[in-house]
Design an enzyme around this catalytic site. Sequence first.
Site, mmCIF file in Angstrom:
data_model
loop_
_atom_site.group_PDB
_atom_site.id
_atom_site.type_symbol
_atom_site.label_atom_id
_atom_site.label_comp_id
_atom_site.label_asym_id
_atom_site.label_seq_id
_atom_site.Cartn_x
_atom_site.Cartn_y
_atom_site.Cartn_z
ATOM 1 N N TYR A 156 0.852 -1.206 0.000
ATOM 2 C CA TYR A 156 0.000 0.000 0.000
ATOM 3 C C TYR A 156 0.883 1.249 0.000
ATOM 4 C CZ TYR A 156 -3.790 3.212 1.331
ATOM 5 O OH TYR A 156 -4.699 4.245 1.356
ATOM 6 N N LYS A 160 0.971 4.040 -3.029
ATOM 7 C CA LYS A 160 0.560 5.435 -2.814
ATOM 8 C C LYS A 160 1.733 6.395 -3.076
ATOM 9 C CE LYS A 160 -3.717 4.606 -1.965
ATOM 10 N NZ LYS A 160 -4.759 5.053 -2.907
ATOM 11 N N THR A 191 -13.980 5.176 7.076
ATOM 12 C CA THR A 191 -14.676 4.565 5.931
ATOM 13 C C THR A 191 -14.638 3.038 6.109
ATOM 14 O OG1 THR A 191 -12.680 4.222 4.610
ATOM 15 C CG2 THR A 191 -13.755 6.376 4.382
HETATM 16 P P1 NAP Z 1 -13.471 2.109 0.700
HETATM 17 O O1 NAP Z 1 -14.347 2.569 1.801
HETATM 18 O O2 NAP Z 1 -12.964 0.706 0.740
HETATM 19 O O3 NAP Z 1 -14.179 2.363 -0.700
HETATM 20 C C1 NAP Z 1 -13.475 2.077 -1.877
HETATM 21 C C2 NAP Z 1 -14.412 1.537 -2.923
HETATM 22 O O4 NAP Z 1 -13.606 1.146 -4.050
HETATM 23 C C3 NAP Z 1 -15.155 0.279 -2.464
HETATM 24 O O5 NAP Z 1 -16.469 0.269 -2.916
HETATM 25 C C4 NAP Z 1 -14.330 -0.807 -3.117
HETATM 26 O O6 NAP Z 1 -15.030 -2.037 -3.288
HETATM 27 C C5 NAP Z 1 -14.003 -0.164 -4.428
HETATM 28 N N1 NAP Z 1 -12.970 -0.883 -5.159
HETATM 29 C C6 NAP Z 1 -12.009 -1.738 -4.675
HETATM 30 N N2 NAP Z 1 -11.300 -2.250 -5.677
HETATM 31 C C7 NAP Z 1 -11.809 -1.734 -6.826
HETATM 32 C C8 NAP Z 1 -11.508 -1.908 -8.195
HETATM 33 N N3 NAP Z 1 -10.554 -2.759 -8.594
HETATM 34 N N4 NAP Z 1 -12.196 -1.197 -9.107
HETATM 35 C C9 NAP Z 1 -13.180 -0.356 -8.732
HETATM 36 N N5 NAP Z 1 -13.558 -0.192 -7.447
HETATM 37 C C10 NAP Z 1 -12.868 -0.861 -6.504
HETATM 38 O O7 NAP Z 1 -12.168 3.071 0.595
HETATM 39 P P2 NAP Z 1 -11.950 4.581 1.124
HETATM 40 O O8 NAP Z 1 -11.445 4.504 2.512
HETATM 41 O O9 NAP Z 1 -13.125 5.422 0.799
HETATM 42 O O10 NAP Z 1 -10.697 4.987 0.242
HETATM 43 C C11 NAP Z 1 -10.816 5.614 -1.012
HETATM 44 C C12 NAP Z 1 -9.433 5.983 -1.509
HETATM 45 O O11 NAP Z 1 -8.795 6.860 -0.564
HETATM 46 C C13 NAP Z 1 -8.497 4.789 -1.671
HETATM 47 O O12 NAP Z 1 -7.668 4.985 -2.793
HETATM 48 C C14 NAP Z 1 -7.682 4.820 -0.397
HETATM 49 O O13 NAP Z 1 -6.435 4.203 -0.543
HETATM 50 C C15 NAP Z 1 -7.542 6.322 -0.170
HETATM 51 N N6 NAP Z 1 -7.270 6.673 1.221
HETATM 52 C C16 NAP Z 1 -8.144 6.328 2.199
HETATM 53 C C17 NAP Z 1 -7.840 6.656 3.512
HETATM 54 C C18 NAP Z 1 -8.744 6.299 4.648
HETATM 55 O O14 NAP Z 1 -8.310 6.455 5.800
HETATM 56 N N7 NAP Z 1 -9.956 5.850 4.419
HETATM 57 C C19 NAP Z 1 -6.657 7.326 3.813
HETATM 58 C C20 NAP Z 1 -5.785 7.658 2.786
HETATM 59 C C21 NAP Z 1 -6.119 7.319 1.472
HETATM 60 P P3 NAP Z 1 -14.697 -3.253 -2.248
HETATM 61 O O15 NAP Z 1 -15.231 -2.786 -0.924
HETATM 62 O O16 NAP Z 1 -15.420 -4.403 -2.837
HETATM 63 O O17 NAP Z 1 -13.196 -3.412 -2.214
#
Ligand code: NAP
Length: 255
Positions: A156, A160, A191
């Site tokens: 990861y 990133k 999330t």
């Molecule tokens: P999340 O709650 O897991 O939502 C992400 C969505 O993307 C889910 O519906 C997931 O489906 C879907 N997904 C996974 N693999 C995919 C694929 N191959 N093609 C299309 N959709 C796909 O994630 P989030 O926390 O909102 O994070 C969103 C972004 O922000 C990510 O890139 C994450 O790395 C970044 N981020 C998040 C945080 C945090 O603390 N939340 C911090 C820094 C960066 P599934 O549930 O089936 O996998």
Amino acid sequence: MGRVDGKTAIVTGGALGIGKASALRLAEEGAQVAVTDVKRDAGKSVVEEIEDTDGSAQFWPLDVSDEDEVEHVFDEVARAFGGIDVLVNNAGISGTDKPTHELTEEEWDEVMAVNEKGVFFCTKHAIPYMQEAGGGSIINLSSIYGIVSAPDIPPYHASKGAVRLMTKTDALEYAEDNIRVNSVHPGFIWTPLVEDYLGDQGDVDEGRKQLDELHPLGHVGEPDDIANGILYLASDESKFVTGSELVIDGGYTAR
Ligand code: NAP
């Protein structure tokens, strides 16, 4: 007058978390939003939520790690909406949490396929539509984990960090086309991704308390904290911003 009136936006991973919040904010401010995700039911619910408040959106099932699917869906979105102005490369997974010497090649590749190659495929297939439109805005979700490290989830961090620099390369490459490319670096945001990650570690409530304490502001963030930054980068308010890193992390990386 909405802040992104008349723009068309694709949000990947738009069914949950940050992607969902971004789709809702962009639609609220006047964009036509293509909500895309591997999760069909949750993605369609986001579209219904947008339509219930008189916004405009459509759902497309899309796995960003499949280039043919990306090309096909972007073509359909451009036909349905008349072009692509904004791309939010949000889909991401945290992957297996093991130290490097215990990781398998498959576990490494699984994360890279979505977090890194997914950004590549989506950018590649959005650019021609933006060139045709005379400009656009691409917003890549990196992370605080793309700026500083921590002793966990090595693939990861690698993915990133890659997204952070892919952003700057594309910002330089496409500046002459008036296509802006920026990265967003969230701290821990509450999330399903984070909740599931903590669930795998053990006690979710205790885990959340520990995460809260990592942020100088005293708590983890909410999806809207990030969606508001994405909205700014999507809008013309950020017309002189490209190749930049928007850090929204409650002070996590200020130490
Ligand atoms: P999340 O709650 O897991 O939502 C992400 C969505 O993307 C889910 O519906 C997931 O489906 C879907 N997904 C996974 N693999 C995919 C694929 N191959 N093609 C299309 N959709 C796909 O994630 P989030 O926390 O909102 O994070 C969103 C972004 O922000 C990510 O890139 C994450 O790395 C970044 N981020 C998040 C945080 C945090 O603390 N939340 C911090 C820094 C960066 P599934 O549930 O089936 O996998």
